[in-house]
Design a protein around this motif. Sequence first.
Motif, PDB file in Angstrom:
ATOM      1  N   MET A 210       0.817  -1.205   0.000  1.00 57.04           N
ATOM      2  CA  MET A 210       0.000   0.000   0.000  1.00 57.04           C
ATOM      3  C   MET A 210       0.857   1.264   0.000  1.00 57.04           C
ATOM      4  SD  MET A 210      -3.031   1.031  -0.222  1.00 57.04           S
ATOM      5  CE  MET A 210      -3.954   2.556  -0.074  1.00 57.04           C
ATOM      6  N   SER A 211       2.012   1.228   0.669  1.00 55.33           N
ATOM      7  CA  SER A 211       2.880   2.405   0.704  1.00 55.33           C
ATOM      8  C   SER A 211       3.379   2.759  -0.698  1.00 55.33           C
ATOM      9  CB  SER A 211       4.057   2.167   1.641  1.00 55.33           C
ATOM     10  OG  SER A 211       4.833   1.060   1.205  1.00 55.33           O
ATOM     11  N   TRP A 212       3.648   1.743  -1.527  1.00 56.52           N
ATOM     12  CA  TRP A 212       4.079   1.998  -2.902  1.00 56.52           C
ATOM     13  C   TRP A 212       2.944   2.597  -3.710  1.00 56.52           C
ATOM     14  CZ3 TRP A 212       7.551  -2.478  -5.120  1.00 56.52           C
ATOM     15  CH2 TRP A 212       8.629  -2.682  -4.242  1.00 56.52           C
ATOM     16  N   ARG A 213       1.733   2.102  -3.508  1.00 54.29           N
ATOM     17  CA  ARG A 213       0.582   2.645  -4.245  1.00 54.29           C
ATOM     18  C   ARG A 213       0.371   4.112  -3.906  1.00 54.29           C
ATOM     19  NH1 ARG A 213      -3.783  -1.894  -2.693  1.00 54.29           N
ATOM     20  NH2 ARG A 213      -2.538  -3.740  -3.189  1.00 54.29           N
ATOM     21  N   ARG A 214       0.560   4.451  -2.626  1.00 49.74           N
ATOM     22  CA  ARG A 214       0.390   5.842  -2.221  1.00 49.74           C
ATOM     23  C   ARG A 214       1.427   6.733  -2.885  1.00 49.74           C
ATOM     24  NH1 ARG A 214      -1.098   4.330   3.949  1.00 49.74           N
ATOM     25  NH2 ARG A 214      -3.351   4.563   3.797  1.00 49.74           N
ATOM     26  N   ARG A 215       2.662   6.253  -2.963  1.00 54.26           N
ATOM     27  CA  ARG A 215       3.694   7.036  -3.637  1.00 54.26           C
ATOM     28  C   ARG A 215       3.338   7.232  -5.118  1.00 54.26           C
ATOM     29  NH1 ARG A 215       7.314   3.397  -0.718  1.00 54.26           N
ATOM     30  NH2 ARG A 215       8.098   4.446   1.150  1.00 54.26           N
ATOM     31  N   LEU A 216       2.830   6.182  -5.744  1.00 50.05           N
ATOM     32  CA  LEU A 216       2.412   6.287  -7.142  1.00 50.05           C
ATOM     33  C   LEU A 216       1.274   7.285  -7.295  1.00 50.05           C
ATOM     34  CD1 LEU A 216       2.541   5.281 -10.083  1.00 50.05           C
ATOM     35  CD2 LEU A 216       0.972   3.440  -9.436  1.00 50.05           C
ATOM     36  N   ALA A 217       0.306   7.222  -6.371  1.00 45.35           N
ATOM     37  CA  ALA A 217      -0.827   8.147  -6.430  1.00 45.35           C
ATOM     38  C   ALA A 217      -0.376   9.596  -6.271  1.00 45.35           C
ATOM     39  CB  ALA A 217      -1.847   7.794  -5.346  1.00 45.35           C
ATOM     40  N   LEU A 218       0.581   9.839  -5.377  1.00 51.30           N
ATOM     41  CA  LEU A 218       1.081  11.194  -5.169  1.00 51.30           C
ATOM     42  C   LEU A 218       1.891  11.687  -6.364  1.00 51.30           C
ATOM     43  CD1 LEU A 218       2.115  10.929  -1.409  1.00 51.30           C
ATOM     44  CD2 LEU A 218       0.292  12.360  -2.346  1.00 51.30           C
ATOM     45  N   ALA A 219       2.522  10.762  -7.079  1.00 45.59           N
ATOM     46  CA  ALA A 219       3.303  11.146  -8.259  1.00 45.59           C
ATOM     47  C   ALA A 219       2.437  11.325  -9.497  1.00 45.59           C
ATOM     48  CB  ALA A 219       4.372  10.083  -8.538  1.00 45.59           C
ATOM     49  N   LEU A 220       1.208  10.831  -9.461  1.00 45.74           N
ATOM     50  CA  LEU A 220       0.351  10.819 -10.642  1.00 45.74           C
ATOM     51  C   LEU A 220       0.103  12.214 -11.223  1.00 45.74           C
ATOM     52  CD1 LEU A 220      -1.156   8.810 -12.434  1.00 45.74           C
ATOM     53  CD2 LEU A 220      -3.165   9.116 -10.979  1.00 45.74           C
ATOM     54  N   PRO A 221      -0.255  13.236 -10.424  1.00 45.30           N
ATOM     55  CA  PRO A 221      -0.479  14.562 -11.024  1.00 45.30           C
ATOM     56  C   PRO A 221       0.738  15.101 -11.765  1.00 45.30           C
ATOM     57  CG  PRO A 221      -1.376  14.479  -8.795  1.00 45.30           C
ATOM     58  CD  PRO A 221      -0.573  13.241  -8.983  1.00 45.30           C
ATOM     59  N   TRP A 222       1.930  14.887 -11.217  1.00 46.81           N
ATOM     60  CA  TRP A 222       3.139  15.372 -11.876  1.00 46.81           C
ATOM     61  C   TRP A 222       3.397  14.619 -13.175  1.00 46.81           C
ATOM     62  CZ3 TRP A 222       4.342  19.771  -9.829  1.00 46.81           C
ATOM     63  CH2 TRP A 222       4.075  20.001  -8.473  1.00 46.81           C
ATOM     64  N   ALA A 223       3.093  13.334 -13.184  1.00 45.83           N
ATOM     65  CA  ALA A 223       3.258  12.553 -14.411  1.00 45.83           C
ATOM     66  C   ALA A 223       2.290  13.026 -15.486  1.00 45.83           C
ATOM     67  CB  ALA A 223       3.032  11.064 -14.116  1.00 45.83           C
ATOM     68  N   MET A 224       1.051  13.359 -15.092  1.00 45.73           N
ATOM     69  CA  MET A 224       0.071  13.848 -16.062  1.00 45.73           C
ATOM     70  C   MET A 224       0.500  15.183 -16.647  1.00 45.73           C
ATOM     71  SD  MET A 224      -2.086  11.404 -16.075  1.00 45.73           S
ATOM     72  CE  MET A 224      -0.644  10.402 -15.684  1.00 45.73           C
ATOM     73  N   LEU A 225       0.989  16.074 -15.788  1.00 46.92           N
ATOM     74  CA  LEU A 225       1.435  17.389 -16.260  1.00 46.92           C
ATOM     75  C   LEU A 225       2.657  17.252 -17.157  1.00 46.92           C
ATOM     76  CD1 LEU A 225       1.048  19.485 -12.975  1.00 46.92           C
ATOM     77  CD2 LEU A 225      -0.375  19.634 -15.028  1.00 46.92           C
ATOM     78  N   GLY A 226       3.594  16.410 -16.766  1.00 50.19           N
ATOM     79  CA  GLY A 226       4.791  16.218 -17.572  1.00 50.19           C
ATOM     80  C   GLY A 226       4.522  15.544 -18.899  1.00 50.19           C
ATOM     81  N   GLY A 227       3.483  14.687 -18.934  1.00 50.84           N
ATOM     82  CA  GLY A 227       3.163  13.989 -20.168  1.00 50.84           C
ATOM     83  C   GLY A 227       2.405  14.844 -21.154  1.00 50.84           C
TER      84      GLY A 227
END
Length: 208
Positions: free
Chosen positions: A146-163
Amino acid sequence: MGISTKSPQTGGSGWLLAWLAWGGMLVGYWAPWIDGHTAGLTFSGFDLVPFLVFFQRAGYGPLLRERLWVPLWGLALALALLALAETERSLRSPRYLLWALAGLWPLATWPPYPDLLNPLSIEGRGGFLGGLLTMILIGSLPFWPMSWRRRLALALPWAMLGGAGPELVQVWSLWIDHLGLIPSVGWGLPLYGLGLALWGVAWWRTSS
């Protein structure tokens, strides 16, 4: 998984905010992103990708129009993360049906039949490979801590903006240089952006 330092009230409001953020992104992606002041030149985030084929065929670029599908793949990934957020649920939970739906969602960017018979063609491979990788990532999520999923979720907005961000800037330039029009920002784009911001806040509130 570590013991959460958040109160039950904070965690509950965080998950509600995450679902609201996802709903805002969902509506925003299919709402107008570019308002060309006429119906024929007003496009949602999803509609921009097939329209940009005409610019690509004309040789304007470098144009990576498939990057504007990154927000759709992000929506699928976000739905899967929400569906799997409560780890104590059993496989009979309706949330796993949402996870399965999220895994199938990237099929929307695959080329249609009969183009699907040659998925690595120049015009189809971006949507095919991006969708396939998203499906594989979603399929692997149940095995993540679950800790990895949370890190992925927190990184998701930055990945969307960068993409999608750089491609939107290029689309704006194409509109002005080759169509002779100065488009307006449609209401769907800021709504999607607001959803991304709320998504980050929501997962920060529910982090352990």
